[in-house]
Design an enzyme around this catalytic site. Structure first.
Site, PDB file in Angstrom:
ATOM      1  N   PRO A 188      28.462  43.934  45.913  1.00 18.86           N
ATOM      2  CA  PRO A 188      27.960  43.378  47.182  1.00 18.86           C
ATOM      3  C   PRO A 188      28.698  44.029  48.355  1.00 18.86           C
ATOM      4  CG  PRO A 188      29.425  41.812  46.097  1.00 18.86           C
ATOM      5  CD  PRO A 188      29.254  42.952  45.147  1.00 18.86           C
ATOM      6  N   ASP A 207      33.666  46.197  49.728  1.00 17.83           N
ATOM      7  CA  ASP A 207      33.252  45.269  48.678  1.00 17.83           C
ATOM      8  C   ASP A 207      33.524  43.863  49.193  1.00 17.83           C
ATOM      9  OD1 ASP A 207      32.997  43.633  46.436  1.00 17.83           O
ATOM     10  OD2 ASP A 207      33.825  45.128  45.069  1.00 17.83           O
ATOM     11  N   HIS A 208      32.445  43.098  49.416  1.00 10.91           N
ATOM     12  CA  HIS A 208      32.598  41.776  50.042  1.00 10.91           C
ATOM     13  C   HIS A 208      33.245  40.757  49.114  1.00 10.91           C
ATOM     14  CE1 HIS A 208      31.993  39.199  53.384  1.00 10.91           C
ATOM     15  NE2 HIS A 208      30.984  39.875  53.898  1.00 10.91           N
ATOM     16  N   ARG A 209      33.409  41.090  47.851  1.00 12.20           N
ATOM     17  CA  ARG A 209      34.125  40.191  46.948  1.00 12.20           C
ATOM     18  C   ARG A 209      35.635  40.296  47.172  1.00 12.20           C
ATOM     19  NH1 ARG A 209      31.679  42.627  41.506  1.00 12.20           N
ATOM     20  NH2 ARG A 209      32.479  44.449  42.642  1.00 12.20           N
ATOM     21  N   ILE A 210      36.074  41.450  47.667  1.00 11.40           N
ATOM     22  CA  ILE A 210      37.505  41.687  47.850  1.00 11.40           C
ATOM     23  C   ILE A 210      37.924  41.479  49.296  1.00 11.40           C
ATOM     24  CG2 ILE A 210      39.346  43.404  47.588  1.00 11.40           C
ATOM     25  CD1 ILE A 210      37.641  44.734  45.427  1.00 11.40           C
TER      26      ILE A 210
END
Length: 475
Positions: A254, A445-448
Site C-alpha cells: 500500500p 509504504d503506508h504500513r511502515i
C-alpha cells in the site's frame, strides 16, 4: 567416447534462469580449465561462465537467445582430443576445476571477449548424421522438452576468417555486450570499426562514428531501440525481473506519495564554486573505487548524501514489512543504509546498490556513485551489486520530468524521486527573484510510514538542499 555435461550453475543470486547471449566455443574446440565458454544474461547482469573441465567440446545443447533454467545441460566436454579419437588412444576423464575462477574482471581490467562464432552449422550437420540420445529432466526445474545431444563428429579444418570489406583478414573484435547491441541496432559491422578504447576495445563512440546511411533504400530499418509498430517483444533478463517486481509492489505494497518543491539555488552555487576549485569539488583517485581519474561531486551525489543523513534521524524510512507464517507482522529496521540508485541502461532499468552508504562521507559516496552509474550504463554491474537495497533514489529530472510518484519496491519503505531543476519566480529575502527549484517526492509504504512521518523525512531532505552548508557542518 564419453564426456561430461556442464550444467548452467546458480550464479549465487538465487536466480532460476538465464538467457544464452553468445557462445564463445563451438563443437570440436579444445577448452582449458577456466576458459570462458558462454556469455549469459540473468535478471541481474551479463556474465561469462568459465569451463569447469579441460577437454574438447563435444556438443552444444542450447541456442543463442534461448532462456534456460538453472541446472540445464549447456554443453558436453569430452576428455580426449580428436587426434586421440582417431588413433583409438585410451581416454581420461575431464579434469575438474580446483575451485572456481572469478567471472568478473579485476578492478580496472577491460574484459576480453572472443568474437561471435558463426551460426552452428556444424552442430546441425552433426545432428543429421549422428545418433541422438535425449537427456532426462533436470531436477528442480520445470518440465521441458528433451534436449538433443549430438555425438562429436570428426573435426574438420576450421573455416578461414571472412575477409573484411578492405580485403584484409578480420582481427578479433573486443566489445562489451551493450556496444555489440548498439552495432546491431545501427547496422554496423564491428569488424570494420576502428577501436579507440583501452586494450583495443571498441567503444560506443566508435560504433556511432562508423554508422552511415545505407545507400540502398530497401525496407525501412528499425529505430535504434529495435521496436517496430505491431511487433511483439520478448521480456527477459533485467526487463522481466523489473516488470515482475513492479507488478508485485503495485499489488502487495500500500503506497502513498508526498512532494515538496525546494529552492536549490544555494546548492547549485556551492557546486559551481567546487567546480571552479577542482581540489575541493572532485574525488581523488584513491577515493574513486576502480578509477584513476578524479570524480566530480554532482548534485545527485550531494542529494544522495542528504537522503542518507535524513535516514539517520528517521530510521523507519530504512525498514521493511515482514509477515510471519502465523499471520503476525513486524517492521524490521535495517542496521545499515544500502542505497539503491535507479539507472536507465541499454538493458533496461537497473538499480545498483551502494552498501553501507551511511558509513561514507560526501566525497567517498560521490566516487562510489560515479563508478556504479558508469558500470550500470555499460552493462557491467556485478550481480552482487544489484541486490540488498534498503532505500532507493531515482532521478527522473534528467529526462525533463518535474515530478513523479514512483513505486516502492517490496522490502523497502521509501523511494526518493528527484525532478528537473527549473527557474521559478520566488520571494527571497523580501524580494521577488528568479530562483532554481526542484520537486522532491517521497513514495512510501503506508504500513511502515504514515503521512506525518513521511512528510518529516521529506522535510529533513529539503532542509539540507535549501541549506547545503548544514550537511557539511553536521554530516
Amino acid at each position: 567416447m564419453t564426456g561430461r555435461d556442464f550444467l548452467l550453475p546458480d550464479l549465487g543470486e538465487g536466480l532460476a534462469e538465464a538467457e544464452i547471449v553468445q557462445w564463445l566455443v563451438r563443437p570440436g574446440d579444445p577448452v582449458a580449465l577456466n576458459q570462458p565458454l558462454v556469455e549469459v544474461e540473468t535478471a541481474k547482469a551479463a556474465v561469462e561462465i568459465p569451463s569447469p573441465y579441460a577437454g574438447v567440446v563435444a556438443a552444444l545443447h542450447c541456442a543463442e537467445g534461448e532462456l534456460v533454467p538453472v541446472g540445464t545441460a549447456l554443453l558436453t566436454v569430452a576428455a580426449e582430443s580428436v587426434a586421440d579419437a582417431a588413433t583409438g588412444a585410451e581416454e581420461a576423464p575431464p579434469a575438474p576445476v580446483v575451485g572456481r575462477a572469478p567471472v568478473e574482471p579485476a578492478p580496472g581490467e577491460v574484459p576480453r571477449r572472443r568474437p561471435r562464432r558463426a551460426a552452428h552449422t556444424g552442430l546441425v550437420a552433426a545432428a543429421a548424421a549422428a545418433p541422438v540420445q535425449t537427456a532426462g529432466p533436470v531436477l528442480g526445474a520445470e518440465r521441458r522438452a528433451p534436449v538433443a545431444r549430438v555425438a562429436l563428429a570428426p573435426q574438420r579444418p576450421a573455416a578461414p576468417l571472412v575477409p573484411a570489406p578492405n580485403g584484409l583478414p578480420r582481427a578479433k573484435v573486443l566489445a562489451a555486450p551493450p556496444v555489440r547491441k548498439l552495432a546491431r541496432d545501427l547496422g554496423v559491422d564491428l569488424g570494420t570499426v576502428h577501436p579507440t578504447g583501452p586494450n583495443g576495445t571498441i567503444a560506443r563512440a566508435d560504433v556511432t562514428a562508423a554508422a552511415t546511411p545505407v545507400p540502398d533504400p530497401g525496407p525501412p530499418r528499425p529505430a535504434p531501440s529495435g521496436v517496430r509498430p505491431g511487433e511483439r517483444l520478448p521480456v527477459r533478463g533485467v526487463a522481466r525481473q523489473m516488470a515482475l517486481a513492479m507488478e508485485h509492489s503495485a499489488f502487495q505494497v500500500p503506497q502513498a506519495t508526498v512532494q515538496r518543491t525546494v529552492d536549490v539555488t544555494g546548492l547549485l552555487d556551492l557546486l559551481a564554486r567546487w567546480r571552479a576549485d577542482p581540489p575541493a569539488g572532485q574525488v581523488t583517485a584513491g577515493q574513486a573505487p576502480g578509477g584513476d581519474r578524479p570524480v566530480r561531486i554532482t548534485s545527485l551525489a550531494f542529494i544522495s548524501r542528504a537522503v542518507v543523513a535524513a535516514v539517520a534521524r528517521h530510521p523507519l524510512a530504512n525498514a521493511r514489512w515482514l509477515t510471519a507464517a502465523d499471520g503476525s507482522n513486524e517492521i524490521e529496521v535495517y542496521p545499515a543504509v544500502n542505497l539503491g540508485v535507479a539507472v536507465a541502461s541499454e538493458r533496461g532499468l537497473v538499480v545498483p546498490v551502494i552498501p553501507a552508504a551511511d558509513r561514507l562521507g560526501l566525497t567517498a559516496l560521490a566516487g562510489e556513485l560515479a563508478s556504479l552509474v558508469e558500470a550500470a550504463r555499460a552493462g557491467r554491474t556485478p550481480p552482487a551489486r544489484m541486490r540488498g537495497s534498503t532505500i532507493t533514489v531515482s532521478n527522473v529530472g534528467v529526462f525533463g520530468v518535474d515530478s513523479a510518484a514512483g513505486l516502492v519496491r517490496e522490502g523497502e519503505a521509501a523511494l526518493v524521486v528527484l525532478g528537473a531543476i527549473r527557474d521559478a519566480a520566488a520571494v527571497w529575502q523580501g524580494e521577488v527573484q528568479v530562483r532554481r527549484v526542484m520537486t522532491v517526492s517521497v513514495s512510501f509504504d503506508h504500513r511502515i510510514l504514515h503521512g506525518e512521518a513521511a512528510s518529516r523525512f521529506l522535510g529533513e531532505i529539503a532542509a539540507v538542499l535549501a541549506d547545503p552548508v548544514s550537511l557539511l557542518l553536521h554530516g
